[in-house]
Design an enzyme around this catalytic site. Sequence first.
Site, PDB file in Angstrom:
ATOM      1  N   CYS B  79       0.835  -1.207   0.000  1.00  0.00           N
ATOM      2  CA  CYS B  79       0.000   0.000   0.000  1.00  0.00           C
ATOM      3  C   CYS B  79       0.870   1.258   0.000  1.00  0.00           C
ATOM      4  CB  CYS B  79      -0.988  -0.043   1.161  1.00  0.00           C
ATOM      5  SG  CYS B  79      -2.348   1.109   0.955  1.00  0.00           S
ATOM      6  N   HIS B 183      -3.734  -4.855   0.209  1.00  0.00           N
ATOM      7  CA  HIS B 183      -3.169  -5.428   1.437  1.00  0.00           C
ATOM      8  C   HIS B 183      -3.218  -6.953   1.377  1.00  0.00           C
ATOM      9  CE1 HIS B 183      -2.727  -1.777   3.906  1.00  0.00           C
ATOM     10  NE2 HIS B 183      -3.642  -1.301   3.084  1.00  0.00           N
ATOM     11  N   GLU B 185      -2.125  -8.970   3.487  1.00  0.00           N
ATOM     12  CA  GLU B 185      -2.407  -9.470   4.847  1.00  0.00           C
ATOM     13  C   GLU B 185      -3.888  -9.356   5.206  1.00  0.00           C
ATOM     14  OE1 GLU B 185      -1.289  -6.564   4.122  1.00  0.00           O
ATOM     15  OE2 GLU B 185      -1.817  -5.047   5.615  1.00  0.00           O
TER      16      GLU B 185
END
Lengths: 271, 202
Positions: B79, B183, B185
């Site tokens: 990001c 993202h 994650e």
Amino acid sequence: MLTKRIIPCLDVTLDDACGTVVKGVEFVDLKRAGDPVELAKRYNEQGADELVFLDITASHEHRATMIDVIERTADEVFIPLTVGGGISSVETIRQILRAGADKVTINTAAIKNTELIKEASGIFGSQCIVTAIDCKRNLTIQPDKNMVTLEDGSRAWYEVVIYGGRTPTGIDAIWWGQQIEKLGSGEILLTSMNRDGTCGGFDIPITSAISETLDIPVIASGGAGNIEHIYEAFIKGKADAALAASIFHFGTYTVNEVKQYLQEKGVPVRI
Amino acid sequence: MKTIVIIDYGLGNLRSVQKAFEHAGARVSISNNVREIRNADGLVLPGVGAFYDGMVQLQEIKYAIYDVVNDDKPLLGICLGMQMLLTESEEGGRNKGLGIIQGQAIRFPKSKFKVPHIGWNSLDFKDANSFLRNIDDHSYVYFVHSYYAKTSPEYTVATCTYGLEFAAIIKNKKGNVIGTQYHPEKSGDVGLQMIQNFLLRC
């Protein structure tokens, strides 16, 4: 293509007998009924796009327990997690984000201290700050309010209410939405108290009015009772995301069933 | 076990990145210590806060980051961390980035598409990259951003379309540096698989 988001909401509370639980959940096959972490995992497996935890106790003594719930969830569930309920300071926001949440929702505190939105979005970024607008229809005609045409053709303005809907503020919800956007909030979580808890469908007039007025995404909340209601929130309400609690908690539908339905009707969803 | 250092620049949610990498089998430390950064098997430049503030925080450690990259060790920018890999950004005025990948971060234009771009959007693969091993083209990943990377096709691994087509995954010439606008994650199983793919190169 950007998809419409389905967001299960978990009302987290503290129960003396069983510890931290999610209110109103009737899954009988969970190891611990109402365990927020177990539920978060369940919804993740069903295909939830995000999760919202609302701390409905939201007292300072319970904050540590909430932080623990966030940490344990973020350790196992790798989708966005939003936490709200009684958040009124930058320090609390920092603790919640550090614990693994991606966003916080600010509600009453935003009305009482508008600087909080500005300050928090400046420090953590707009994308972290979701401002919740709780509102209620007000049928008295007032020239300085944004009047909205209701389903039956009558007109009302929507008044912002705080303290869980108990206290009217005299503030026009559409005007407030515009202020929130200027102050740097990244999203709006819109709940109409006329619909919340009714399972009678989202409040479409205010959802579409705010979605069309603002440039930031709007999460529709309050009133989802069936699968068609969620479809309406996207098509008629022009919402970017729909939040629902009871239809998922009672097992009426799984998240995946809702998405399958939406996909058949041509709404872009992640499956 | 590989040791991954997540570069700490003070703000936001690093725990999710840490847990996702641990889930994928890495030993993780969150640090801004130059020695730890130089000794890592791989680096993660996470994405939190504003561009200028992030670059200010990186000033003292950026030479350690350059050394790691020049050593051919893998670096993943996420990001804002991806945008900081670029030459510059127009966020908050015109600010210089790390310049590891040539390009600019620019704001989405005013249009009927809402900004920030928030939610799950699909990738279009442009390059057969090992970062995409076992991932289907058009997979959904989670985006939250108001600025996007403008770079040339040679640095573009995958794109995403939101009003316009932009670079969603970028790489440097040598290929040891990867940047994701989304993202990983927070992108469920797809994201975890990408993190595993990254670890295989560490």
